[in-house]
Design a protein around this motif. Structure first.
Motif, PDB file in Angstrom:
ATOM      1  N   LYS A 196       4.350  -4.610  -1.995  1.00  0.00           N
ATOM      2  CA  LYS A 196       4.147  -3.827  -0.781  1.00  0.00           C
ATOM      3  C   LYS A 196       3.984  -2.364  -1.139  1.00  0.00           C
ATOM      4  CE  LYS A 196       6.068  -3.096   3.782  1.00  0.00           C
ATOM      5  NZ  LYS A 196       7.118  -3.488   4.731  1.00  0.00           N
TER       6      LYS A 196
ATOM      7  N   THR B 145       0.053   3.758   6.769  1.00  0.00           N
ATOM      8  CA  THR B 145      -0.641   2.496   6.522  1.00  0.00           C
ATOM      9  C   THR B 145       0.123   1.688   5.480  1.00  0.00           C
ATOM     10  OG1 THR B 145      -2.793   3.474   7.022  1.00  0.00           O
ATOM     11  CG2 THR B 145      -2.791   1.425   5.750  1.00  0.00           C
ATOM     12  N   TYR B 146       0.519   0.476   5.856  1.00  0.00           N
ATOM     13  CA  TYR B 146       1.227  -0.427   4.945  1.00  0.00           C
ATOM     14  C   TYR B 146       0.257  -1.492   4.437  1.00  0.00           C
ATOM     15  CZ  TYR B 146       5.694   1.434   6.650  1.00  0.00           C
ATOM     16  OH  TYR B 146       6.755   2.242   6.974  1.00  0.00           O
ATOM     17  N   ARG B 147       0.472  -1.882   3.195  1.00  0.00           N
ATOM     18  CA  ARG B 147      -0.343  -2.926   2.579  1.00  0.00           C
ATOM     19  C   ARG B 147       0.581  -3.883   1.823  1.00  0.00           C
ATOM     20  NH1 ARG B 147      -5.727  -2.846   0.594  1.00  0.00           N
ATOM     21  NH2 ARG B 147      -5.798  -0.665   1.199  1.00  0.00           N
TER      22      ARG B 147
ATOM     23  N   THR C 126       0.285  -7.227  -0.659  1.00  0.00           N
ATOM     24  CA  THR C 126      -0.628  -8.042  -1.447  1.00  0.00           C
ATOM     25  C   THR C 126       0.108  -9.293  -1.923  1.00  0.00           C
ATOM     26  OG1 THR C 126      -1.862  -6.108  -2.182  1.00  0.00           O
ATOM     27  CG2 THR C 126      -2.125  -8.116  -3.469  1.00  0.00           C
TER      28      THR C 126
ATOM     29  N   THR D 262      -4.574  -9.877   1.197  1.00  0.00           N
ATOM     30  CA  THR D 262      -4.068  -8.543   1.500  1.00  0.00           C
ATOM     31  C   THR D 262      -3.854  -8.420   2.999  1.00  0.00           C
ATOM     32  OG1 THR D 262      -5.250  -7.586  -0.378  1.00  0.00           O
ATOM     33  CG2 THR D 262      -4.491  -6.069   1.317  1.00  0.00           C
TER      34      THR D 262
ATOM     35  N   THR E 177      -2.680  -5.723   5.968  1.00  0.00           N
ATOM     36  CA  THR E 177      -2.465  -4.296   6.250  1.00  0.00           C
ATOM     37  C   THR E 177      -2.085  -4.121   7.711  1.00  0.00           C
ATOM     38  OG1 THR E 177      -4.817  -3.948   6.736  1.00  0.00           O
ATOM     39  CG2 THR E 177      -4.105  -3.543   4.478  1.00  0.00           C
ATOM     40  N   TYR E 178      -1.326  -3.079   7.962  1.00  0.00           N
ATOM     41  CA  TYR E 178      -1.002  -2.685   9.332  1.00  0.00           C
ATOM     42  C   TYR E 178      -0.609  -1.213   9.329  1.00  0.00           C
ATOM     43  CZ  TYR E 178       3.894  -3.385   7.871  1.00  0.00           C
ATOM     44  OH  TYR E 178       5.093  -3.328   7.210  1.00  0.00           O
ATOM     45  N   GLN E 179      -0.636  -0.607  10.507  1.00  0.00           N
ATOM     46  CA  GLN E 179      -0.340   0.812  10.632  1.00  0.00           C
ATOM     47  C   GLN E 179       0.710   1.054  11.705  1.00  0.00           C
ATOM     48  OE1 GLN E 179      -4.353   2.288  11.482  1.00  0.00           O
ATOM     49  NE2 GLN E 179      -4.410   3.242   9.445  1.00  0.00           N
TER      50      GLN E 179
END
Length: 462
Positions: free
Chosen positions: A298, A313-315, A317, A375, A377-379
């Protein structure tokens, strides 16, 4: 409730033909059923006990009007469900779990095919014609048992003969296996290499009776150890055998005796699915200890600090690091983020699989091929003003078998929220004579962001 009960066979074999099939046996095996005496005892003693593997998912295929490839955990919960191109008499993983095979059903004399299947999508990826004595079985080869052995060859059974076969998956050439089912019994579907070295084989005398269960010893003797409800497929996980019954039940065989018996074996129904199972498999059926393996990592941008009004912004993987298809499920508790920020609408995306947010928890589920990644992602937007604890803290947790964090800190992210006055102080200097500029200080978690500079809203200014 769907109940296909060998649907293709019901269409292609009349009752007279079934009687003929049951009367026909292939070439005699080197050993026939014994009474569980000295030979069976010798075989049991010769079988070498193996270490119990960790759990692995169970896979099954259905057919007829519901051609699906299904993945279950050992509680019976469905992990994946994708369409299939055709009816397969059985499916089987290679010994390392990297290849999923399927054989067309029922096939026609002289023409039956071994396929490779993508377990993530259900699509066929290759085909090899089967030749040799298995392809010559009449009126149809009707291959309904397929399981890899440790050496990579495939054990195959047929509804059209008592003979058991071997298939070389590279060439499609079949040869007789040195063991047959007893006269009057044909394959019901599936062979399992047990932890003690014996091969468990499921037979059938007809299309409705309970399935006799046999042990094939390393010395090629065969002995019946009991019966189970009519079973079309089986799969092994962590040393336990799960039988997929014709009525859609997934049954755990709670006892596998080593001595001869025709009595019913004790079973526990794990799940009554109502699906029309054709066959089943797992990556451990060959006696190997293949288990799913995946990692999650993360990151966030900005990585360590944000300001009121900033967007973070989070990612996450997910990477399949094993040799077999695996579910890479994870959950991400956002409760210690959403006390300081708001989830940006429609910002949750995933390159594959399904990501959802329920309450304060984000979850992702999906199946990945070996080496594949997903992947998510969310913000979130930091509240302005921020009246929370001014720390965005969250941890992604693997929730499927075989999941781990890529490193000891890669699953967690902590971001400090700076106050406006803190930012003003740095812009104008302080009474210690420090020059204005960006302050660098270590983060408080496992953030792996690419830039500490906050993402500022376009309309915001000073």
């Amino acid at each position: 409730m769907a109940n296909y009960r060998q649907p293709v066979l019901r269409r292609v074999l009349t009752s007279a033909a079934i009687g003929l099939v049951l009367a026909v046996t292939g070439p005699a095996g080197f050993a026939q059923a014994d009474g569980g005496g000295a030979a069976a005892s010798t075989g049991a003693a010769a079988a070498k006990a193996r270490a119990v593997c960790p759990p692995t998912p169970l896979w099954a295929n259905t057919g007829g009007n519901d051609r699906r490839l299904l993945q279950f955990d050992t509680t019976g919960a469905t992990l994946s469900d994708v369409p299939l191109a055709r009816d397969y008499g059985d499916i089987a993983f290679s010994p390392n779990g990297s290849v999923l095979y399927g054989v067309d059903f029922p096939g026609s004399a002289g023409s039956t095919t071994l396929y490779t299947i993508d377990p993530v999508t259900g699509a066929e990826t290759g085909s090899t014609p089967i030749s040799g004595p298995l392809a010559a079985v009449t009126p149809q080869p009707a291959v309904n048992g397929l399981t890899a052995r440790a050496d990579g060859t495939l054990l195959a059974g047929s509804f059209g003969t008592s003979q058991i076969f071997l298939i070389d998956p590279a060439t499609g050439v079949s040869t007789p296996f040195p063991v047959s089912f007893p006269t009057g019994v044909v394959s019901a579907g599936d062979f399992i290499t047990l932890d003690d070295g014996d091969v468990l084989a499921f037979g059938t005398p007809d299309t409705t009776s309970p399935s006799p269960v046999f042990r094939i010893r390393p010395d090629n003797t065969i002995v019946q150890i009991g019966t189970v409800p009519q079973t079309f497929g089986a799969a092994k996980s962590a040393g336990q055998v799960y039988a997929f019954a014709s009525n859609g039940d997934i049954n755990l065989l709670t006892s596998l005796p080593t001595t001869a018996s025709t009595a019913p074996l004790p079973v526990t129904t794990v799940e009554a699915t109502g699906r029309g199972f054709y066959r089943a498999t797992s990556a451990q059926d060959s006696g190997s200890c293949v288990v799913p393996a995946y990692t999650i990592a993360k990151s966030a941008r900005p990585a360590h600090r944000a300001e009121e009004g900033d967007t973070v912004t989070y990612r996450v993987t997910v990477r399949n690091t094993g040799t077999t298809a695996a579910n890479g499920d994870f959950s991400d508790d956002l409760s210690d983020v959403l006390d300081d920020a708001t989830l940006v609408p429609d910002s949750v995306t995933a390159t594959t699989g399904s990501a959802t947010v329920t309450g304060n928890t984000l979850t992702w589920t999906g199946t990945l091929a070996p080496g594949a990644t997903a992947t998510v992602t969310y913000q979130v937007r930091v509240n302005d003003p921020d009246t929370g604890d001014r720390r965005l803290v969250n941890v992604a947790v693997p929730t499927a078998p075989g999941g781990t964090c890529a490193t000891s800190r890669s699953c967690s992210v902590t971001i400090e929220v700076r106050r406006e006055e803190d930012c003003d102080e740095h812009e104008h200097g302080d009474d210690h004579g420090h020059k204005p500029g960006k302050e660098h200080r270590p983060g408080h978690g496992g953030g792996h962001g690419h830039d500490d500079q906050p993402t500022r809203p376009a309309a915001r200014g000073r």
